[in-house]
Design a protein around this motif. Structure first.
Motif, PDB file in Angstrom:
ATOM      1  N   THR A 108       0.819  -1.217   0.000  1.00 50.68           N
ATOM      2  CA  THR A 108       0.000   0.000   0.000  1.00 50.68           C
ATOM      3  C   THR A 108       0.851   1.264   0.000  1.00 50.68           C
ATOM      4  OG1 THR A 108      -1.789  -1.131   1.170  1.00 50.68           O
ATOM      5  CG2 THR A 108      -1.810   1.275   1.207  1.00 50.68           C
ATOM      6  N   GLY A 109       1.841   1.313   0.886  1.00 57.55           N
ATOM      7  CA  GLY A 109       2.690   2.494   0.968  1.00 57.55           C
ATOM      8  C   GLY A 109       3.423   2.766  -0.325  1.00 57.55           C
ATOM      9  N   ALA A 110       3.916   1.690  -0.956  1.00 54.55           N
ATOM     10  CA  ALA A 110       4.627   1.845  -2.226  1.00 54.55           C
ATOM     11  C   ALA A 110       3.687   2.335  -3.319  1.00 54.55           C
ATOM     12  CB  ALA A 110       5.270   0.518  -2.626  1.00 54.55           C
ATOM     13  N   LEU A 111       2.467   1.790  -3.367  1.00 57.75           N
ATOM     14  CA  LEU A 111       1.512   2.211  -4.400  1.00 57.75           C
ATOM     15  C   LEU A 111       1.135   3.677  -4.226  1.00 57.75           C
ATOM     16  CD1 LEU A 111      -0.260   1.363  -6.813  1.00 57.75           C
ATOM     17  CD2 LEU A 111      -2.079   0.842  -5.167  1.00 57.75           C
ATOM     18  N   LEU A 112       0.915   4.104  -2.997  1.00 58.19           N
ATOM     19  CA  LEU A 112       0.591   5.500  -2.740  1.00 58.19           C
ATOM     20  C   LEU A 112       1.722   6.427  -3.181  1.00 58.19           C
ATOM     21  CD1 LEU A 112      -0.974   5.194   0.836  1.00 58.19           C
ATOM     22  CD2 LEU A 112      -2.193   5.645  -1.290  1.00 58.19           C
ATOM     23  N   THR A 113       2.949   6.036  -2.824  1.00 51.49           N
ATOM     24  CA  THR A 113       4.108   6.864  -3.169  1.00 51.49           C
ATOM     25  C   THR A 113       4.327   6.915  -4.673  1.00 51.49           C
ATOM     26  OG1 THR A 113       5.172   6.353  -1.052  1.00 51.49           O
ATOM     27  CG2 THR A 113       6.586   7.152  -2.830  1.00 51.49           C
ATOM     28  N   PRO A 128      -3.754  12.823  -2.211  1.00 55.01           N
ATOM     29  CA  PRO A 128      -4.795  11.873  -2.596  1.00 55.01           C
ATOM     30  C   PRO A 128      -5.346  11.170  -1.362  1.00 55.01           C
ATOM     31  CG  PRO A 128      -2.642  10.950  -3.052  1.00 55.01           C
ATOM     32  CD  PRO A 128      -2.407  12.368  -2.610  1.00 55.01           C
ATOM     33  N   ALA A 129      -6.497  10.566  -1.492  1.00 55.87           N
ATOM     34  CA  ALA A 129      -7.130   9.862  -0.376  1.00 55.87           C
ATOM     35  C   ALA A 129      -7.530   8.460  -0.803  1.00 55.87           C
ATOM     36  CB  ALA A 129      -8.363  10.629   0.102  1.00 55.87           C
ATOM     37  N   LEU A 130      -7.451   7.535   0.138  1.00 60.65           N
ATOM     38  CA  LEU A 130      -7.986   6.193  -0.071  1.00 60.65           C
ATOM     39  C   LEU A 130      -9.427   6.175   0.406  1.00 60.65           C
ATOM     40  CD1 LEU A 130      -5.137   3.716   0.983  1.00 60.65           C
ATOM     41  CD2 LEU A 130      -6.334   3.749  -1.210  1.00 60.65           C
ATOM     42  N   ALA A 149      -4.120   6.862   3.662  1.00 63.76           N
ATOM     43  CA  ALA A 149      -3.135   7.512   2.801  1.00 63.76           C
ATOM     44  C   ALA A 149      -2.392   8.608   3.558  1.00 63.76           C
ATOM     45  CB  ALA A 149      -3.819   8.100   1.561  1.00 63.76           C
ATOM     46  N   ASN A 150      -3.110   9.331   4.419  1.00 62.69           N
ATOM     47  CA  ASN A 150      -2.513  10.435   5.184  1.00 62.69           C
ATOM     48  C   ASN A 150      -3.013  10.374   6.621  1.00 62.69           C
ATOM     49  OD1 ASN A 150      -1.220  12.146   2.899  1.00 62.69           O
ATOM     50  ND2 ASN A 150      -3.297  11.758   2.191  1.00 62.69           N
ATOM     51  N   VAL A 151      -2.147  10.010   7.542  1.00 62.49           N
ATOM     52  CA  VAL A 151      -2.574   9.848   8.935  1.00 62.49           C
ATOM     53  C   VAL A 151      -2.782  11.188   9.621  1.00 62.49           C
ATOM     54  CG1 VAL A 151      -1.535   7.570   9.163  1.00 62.49           C
ATOM     55  CG2 VAL A 151      -0.181   9.597   9.712  1.00 62.49           C
ATOM     56  N   ASN A 152      -2.124  12.223   9.147  1.00 64.12           N
ATOM     57  CA  ASN A 152      -2.304  13.562   9.703  1.00 64.12           C
ATOM     58  C   ASN A 152      -2.879  14.473   8.624  1.00 64.12           C
ATOM     59  OD1 ASN A 152      -1.094  13.079  12.332  1.00 64.12           O
ATOM     60  ND2 ASN A 152       0.856  12.943  11.251  1.00 64.12           N
ATOM     61  N   CYS A 153      -4.024  15.075   8.894  1.00 65.05           N
ATOM     62  CA  CYS A 153      -4.695  15.895   7.881  1.00 65.05           C
ATOM     63  C   CYS A 153      -5.009  17.284   8.423  1.00 65.05           C
ATOM     64  CB  CYS A 153      -5.998  15.227   7.435  1.00 65.05           C
ATOM     65  SG  CYS A 153      -5.779  13.670   6.562  1.00 65.05           S
ATOM     66  N   THR A 154      -4.753  18.290   7.617  1.00 64.04           N
ATOM     67  CA  THR A 154      -5.163  19.648   7.944  1.00 64.04           C
ATOM     68  C   THR A 154      -6.652  19.810   7.649  1.00 64.04           C
ATOM     69  OG1 THR A 154      -4.714  20.471   5.717  1.00 64.04           O
ATOM     70  CG2 THR A 154      -2.878  20.506   7.307  1.00 64.04           C
ATOM     71  N   SER A 155      -7.207  20.915   8.080  1.00 66.43           N
ATOM     72  CA  SER A 155      -8.613  21.205   7.796  1.00 66.43           C
ATOM     73  C   SER A 155      -8.853  21.292   6.293  1.00 66.43           C
ATOM     74  CB  SER A 155      -9.018  22.521   8.459  1.00 66.43           C
ATOM     75  OG  SER A 155      -8.809  22.482   9.843  1.00 66.43           O
ATOM     76  N   GLU A 156      -7.894  21.884   5.587  1.00 67.86           N
ATOM     77  CA  GLU A 156      -8.021  22.031   4.127  1.00 67.86           C
ATOM     78  C   GLU A 156      -8.073  20.676   3.441  1.00 67.86           C
ATOM     79  OE1 GLU A 156      -6.816  25.724   5.873  1.00 67.86           O
ATOM     80  OE2 GLU A 156      -5.908  23.727   6.018  1.00 67.86           O
ATOM     81  N   ILE A 157      -7.241  19.746   3.904  1.00 69.68           N
ATOM     82  CA  ILE A 157      -7.239  18.408   3.295  1.00 69.68           C
ATOM     83  C   ILE A 157      -8.545  17.684   3.592  1.00 69.68           C
ATOM     84  CG2 ILE A 157      -6.155  16.128   3.407  1.00 69.68           C
ATOM     85  CD1 ILE A 157      -3.466  17.509   3.692  1.00 69.68           C
ATOM     86  N   LEU A 158      -9.059  17.794   4.813  1.00 71.61           N
ATOM     87  CA  LEU A 158     -10.341  17.186   5.145  1.00 71.61           C
ATOM     88  C   LEU A 158     -11.446  17.741   4.256  1.00 71.61           C
ATOM     89  CD1 LEU A 158     -10.185  17.154   9.055  1.00 71.61           C
ATOM     90  CD2 LEU A 158      -9.948  15.193   7.533  1.00 71.61           C
TER      91      LEU A 158
END
Length: 341
Positions: A108-113, A128-130, A149-158
């Protein structure tokens, strides 16, 4: 509509090529209007496609790949050292336009990267998001994102996730105005961390988004929302917990029905109901997480997917390619997201 071409990573997954190839052959036989590019070791793939008839083989091509991204390989290693891998090849095919979508059950990590590096994100999308569809108490599905895909998200990303999830629900499920919610520890306005609270305000001020506010974890499956937005850490825990519970329910139904002669008789009488419960909760049919926000359609299958589960992931890729989901997300971003940020 022109013929769709789907690129498949034959070498990915915990169970290796046999499971992936079995699903691939089923997809080839089922989707007679699609072309397929099978990426991986030609010596492994060729005996499998020899089982196809002449007409089916004409819709299949093999892209031989010398390398394989290992399931435990660091993403940076896959990016630097596995340029000839089957995972990299399917992304190259989408990037060049030779394939309409791609599917992998690999790391998964490799595919995301690799996908982030090769395909890039759409303008206005930071990450991107899963996202995956999950069952609810009704016949509808709920789209949950992000799933890791991203364990830490800003308000903008949410906020971006909510916009993209809304488009996905609209196109895949045909929902005219999908209900979008933020996952929180309570429904009250005072609840939540600063990122969630700020994202809540962004949604409330956004035109064209049917935002309904907060939902709690126990409301994900109640059909209260069509799209539930959260960070990748929380979303992944919620996904894995729900899959574990579904497996537990199926296991307990089977175990309890075999306790004695009386329960076996009851089990046979209730067999249609038990099958219906199993089919509703079987995680295999919800396999196939979309990596949305990219300039192309990428589907991530579970690494431990069965043949049936990987087949569902292929179906998901075909459906999203037919609906041209990335293009629809781009249009939505231009009309809503870029105005908001």
């Amino acid at each position: 509509m022109s013929t769709l071409t789907i690129a498949l990573d034959i070498m990915g997954g915990d169970h290796g090529p046999p499971v992936i190839l079995d699903a691939t052959l089923k997809a080839i036989r089922t989707h007679s209007d699609c072309q397929f590019i099978l990426c991986g070791n030609q010596d492994i793939i060729s005996p499998a496609i020899a089982q196809l008839n002449d007409a089916e083989r004409q819709r299949v091509s093999v892209s031989h790949c010398e390398q394989v991204v290992d399931m435990g390989e660091p993403p940076t290693s896959a990016l630097r050292n596995k340029k000839q891998s089957s995972m990299r090849r399917i992304l190259d095919l989408v990037d060049s336009g030779e394939a309409s979508a791609c599917v992998s059950a690999g790391n998964t990590g490799a595919l995301l990267t690799l996908a982030y590096y090769q395909l890039k994100t759409l303008a206005g999308v930071d990450r991107p998001a899963l996202v995956s569809a999950m069952p609810t108490a009704s016949n509808h599905k709920v789209f949950l994102l992000d799933l890791g895909a991203n364990v830490n998200c800003t308000s903008e990303i949410l906020f971006q996730y909510g916009v993209m999830g809304s488009v996905l629900a609209q196109q895949v499920e045909g929902i005219e105005s999908p209900r979008v919610a933020l996952l929180n520890v309570g429904e009250e306005d005072i609840k939540g961390n600063p990122q969630v609270k700020h994202a809540d305000q962004m949604f409330k001020n956004a035109p064209g988004i049917n935002y309904i506010g907060y939902v709690e974890g126990d409301q994900i499956f109640t059909d209260k929302a069509d799209v539930v937005v959260t960070d990748g850490f929380t979303g992944n825990v919620a996904l894995k917990s729900s899959e574990g519970l579904a497996k537990l329910v199926v296991h307990e139904v089977r175990r309890q029905s075999q306790r004695n002669i009386f329960t076996r008789i009851l089990g046979k009488i209730a067999l249609p109901l038990l099958k219906s419960i199993y089919n509703r909760m079987n995680p295999d049919q919800y396999n196939g997480a979309s990596l949305i926000g990219l300039r192309g359609t990428v589907i991530k299958s579970h690494g431990n997917a069965s043949s049936d589960a990987f087949y569902y992931a292929i179906n998901q890729a075909i459906q999203e390619a037919q609906m041209q989901v990335p293009d629809k997300i781009r249009t939505k971003i231009e009309t809503v997201l870029l105005e908001q940020l």
